[in-house]
Design a protein around this motif. Structure first.
Motif, mmCIF file in Angstrom:
data_model
loop_
_atom_site.group_PDB
_atom_site.id
_atom_site.type_symbol
_atom_site.label_atom_id
_atom_site.label_comp_id
_atom_site.label_asym_id
_atom_site.label_seq_id
_atom_site.Cartn_x
_atom_site.Cartn_y
_atom_site.Cartn_z
ATOM 1 N N GLU A 165 -15.147 6.452 10.073
ATOM 2 C CA GLU A 165 -15.097 6.453 8.673
ATOM 3 C C GLU A 165 -14.380 5.365 8.269
ATOM 4 N N GLN A 166 -12.904 5.099 8.867
ATOM 5 C CA GLN A 166 -12.323 4.009 8.346
ATOM 6 C C GLN A 166 -12.670 2.608 8.458
ATOM 7 N N ALA A 167 -13.847 2.562 9.760
ATOM 8 C CA ALA A 167 -14.451 1.558 10.002
ATOM 9 C C ALA A 167 -15.490 0.978 8.997
ATOM 10 N N LYS A 168 -16.131 2.364 8.433
ATOM 11 C CA LYS A 168 -17.341 2.041 7.623
ATOM 12 C C LYS A 168 -16.608 1.722 6.308
ATOM 13 N N ARG A 169 -15.479 2.188 6.080
ATOM 14 C CA ARG A 169 -14.721 1.913 4.730
ATOM 15 C C ARG A 169 -14.087 0.598 4.740
ATOM 16 N N GLY A 170 -14.061 -0.173 5.860
ATOM 17 C CA GLY A 170 -13.717 -1.617 6.034
ATOM 18 C C GLY A 170 -12.166 -1.728 6.335
ATOM 19 N N PHE A 171 -11.600 -0.690 6.758
ATOM 20 C CA PHE A 171 -10.013 -0.583 6.918
ATOM 21 C C PHE A 171 -9.610 -1.192 8.293
ATOM 22 N N ILE A 172 -10.743 -1.026 9.011
ATOM 23 C CA ILE A 172 -10.709 -1.466 10.400
ATOM 24 C C ILE A 172 -11.861 -2.074 10.827
ATOM 25 N N ALA A 173 -11.921 -3.100 11.749
ATOM 26 C CA ALA A 173 -13.126 -3.553 12.213
ATOM 27 C C ALA A 173 -13.334 -3.727 13.615
ATOM 28 N N ASP A 202 3.618 7.958 -1.196
ATOM 29 C CA ASP A 202 4.396 8.459 -0.059
ATOM 30 C C ASP A 202 4.094 9.631 0.394
ATOM 31 N N THR A 203 2.914 10.260 0.029
ATOM 32 C CA THR A 203 2.477 11.456 0.517
ATOM 33 C C THR A 203 2.290 11.441 1.857
ATOM 34 N N PRO A 204 2.256 12.651 2.674
ATOM 35 C CA PRO A 204 2.076 12.588 4.223
ATOM 36 C C PRO A 204 0.855 11.996 4.599
ATOM 37 N N ALA A 205 -0.205 12.304 3.897
ATOM 38 C CA ALA A 205 -1.508 11.608 4.587
ATOM 39 C C ALA A 205 -1.541 10.169 4.358
ATOM 40 N N GLU A 206 -1.065 9.541 3.374
ATOM 41 C CA GLU A 206 -0.834 8.003 3.173
ATOM 42 C C GLU A 206 0.076 7.563 4.205
ATOM 43 N N GLU A 207 1.202 8.270 4.511
ATOM 44 C CA GLU A 207 2.103 7.831 5.324
ATOM 45 C C GLU A 207 1.578 7.718 6.694
ATOM 46 N N ALA A 208 0.793 8.728 6.959
ATOM 47 C CA ALA A 208 0.340 8.768 8.318
ATOM 48 C C ALA A 208 -0.777 7.599 8.642
ATOM 49 N N ARG A 209 -1.362 7.116 7.590
ATOM 50 C CA ARG A 209 -2.394 6.187 7.671
ATOM 51 C C ARG A 209 -1.530 4.800 8.031
ATOM 52 N N ARG A 210 -0.493 4.721 6.846
ATOM 53 C CA ARG A 210 0.232 3.539 6.907
ATOM 54 C C ARG A 210 0.837 3.396 8.354
ATOM 55 N N ALA A 211 1.408 4.552 8.872
ATOM 56 C CA ALA A 211 2.216 4.377 10.623
ATOM 57 C C ALA A 211 1.146 3.872 11.387
ATOM 58 N N LEU A 212 -0.079 4.492 11.029
ATOM 59 C CA LEU A 212 -1.151 4.260 12.410
ATOM 60 C C LEU A 212 -1.553 2.815 12.278
ATOM 61 N N TYR A 213 -1.647 2.240 11.158
ATOM 62 C CA TYR A 213 -1.943 0.732 10.946
ATOM 63 C C TYR A 213 -0.906 -0.026 11.356
ATOM 64 N N LEU A 214 0.347 0.205 11.120
ATOM 65 C CA LEU A 214 1.572 -0.470 11.630
ATOM 66 C C LEU A 214 1.562 -0.552 13.113
ATOM 67 N N ALA A 215 1.184 0.612 13.739
ATOM 68 C CA ALA A 215 1.380 0.674 15.232
ATOM 69 C C ALA A 215 0.378 0.007 15.567
ATOM 70 N N ALA A 216 -1.073 -0.072 15.085
ATOM 71 C CA ALA A 216 -1.955 -0.991 15.523
ATOM 72 C C ALA A 216 -1.631 -2.363 15.754
ATOM 73 N N LEU A 217 -0.861 -2.667 14.532
ATOM 74 C CA LEU A 217 -0.557 -4.092 14.329
ATOM 75 C C LEU A 217 0.372 -4.599 15.247
ATOM 76 N N THR A 218 1.216 -3.720 16.301
ATOM 77 C CA THR A 218 2.075 -4.003 17.399
ATOM 78 C C THR A 218 1.289 -4.484 18.436
ATOM 79 N N CYS A 219 0.176 -4.057 18.465
ATOM 80 C CA CYS A 219 -0.822 -4.684 19.750
ATOM 81 C C CYS A 219 -0.868 -6.114 19.410
ATOM 82 N N VAL A 268 -4.270 -3.863 5.157
ATOM 83 C CA VAL A 268 -2.851 -4.704 5.098
ATOM 84 C C VAL A 268 -2.792 -4.621 3.568
ATOM 85 N N ASP A 269 -3.416 -5.058 2.535
ATOM 86 C CA ASP A 269 -3.121 -4.913 1.283
ATOM 87 C C ASP A 269 -2.934 -3.704 0.793
ATOM 88 N N ARG A 270 -3.558 -2.554 1.099
ATOM 89 C CA ARG A 270 -3.632 -1.361 0.635
ATOM 90 C C ARG A 270 -2.205 -0.705 0.990
#
Ligand code: FES
Length: 178
Positions: A138-146, A96-113, A165-167
């Protein structure tokens, strides 16, 4: 398996190692032994936990937290924290910490596309959530986005991967602290 009170995992994969995690784990192990805490606190190294941009990272159980940006100079504070005697060094990351919340919020927003989020749109969303283009790389390299072209339009796009999605439990009810 040792039934210690704390289990500490220090990431020694390449990004964290470049930022000094081998020195960190070496000094931490010495300090744990020097203070005769090795029956209570087990320290192991581990492979990447995919927070490479904010390492060196230290995972602590059963606290279920990650401390980021920890270096060898932080060992005294880290040991005090592990003994329950002080604040943790570095940045604390939990579900629940801000950095993780921000990442989760970004990915949720991207999924609305939809499945494909046009590159410009994704970069804009990332900016709105506080992330820049090197972070996206960096996120693309780590495989969170492609990076994939949208088959319908041919436009360069980003896809949020199953790993993200899983993380970030993007398709499940979010329960905090677990
Ligand atoms: S190298 Fe440590 S989190 Fe990736």
């Amino acid at each position: 398996m040792y039934w210690t009170q704390k289990h500490v995992l220090v990431c020694t994969a390449s990004h964290c190692a470049q930022k000094g995690s081998n020195d960190l784990i070496g000094r931490l192990r010495l300090e744990i032994v020097r203070k005769k805490l090795d029956a209570e606190i087990l320290v192991n190294n581990c492979g990447t936990i995919d927070l490479c941009d904010i390492g060196p990272n230290v995972v602590i159980y059963p606290d279920n937290v990650i401390l980021s940006g920890v270096t060898a100079k932080d060992v005294p504070a880290l040991v005090r924290y592990l003994r329950g005697e002080g604040d943790p060094p570095g940045e604390m990351t939990g579900f629940d910490t801000p950095a993780e919340e921000a990442r989760r919020a970004l990915y949720l927003a991207a999924l609305t596309c939809g499945e494909y989020c046009a590159t410009e749109r994704f970069i804009g969303l990332a900016g709105e959530h506080g992330f820049d283009e090197p972070w996206i790389d960096e996120q693309a390299k780590r495989g969170f986005i492609a990076r994939k072209p949208d088959p319908a339009s041919g436009e360069p796009s980003f896809v949020v991967t199953k790993k993200a999605v899983d993380r970030y439990r993007l398709r499940q009810p979010v329960e905090s602290g677990s």
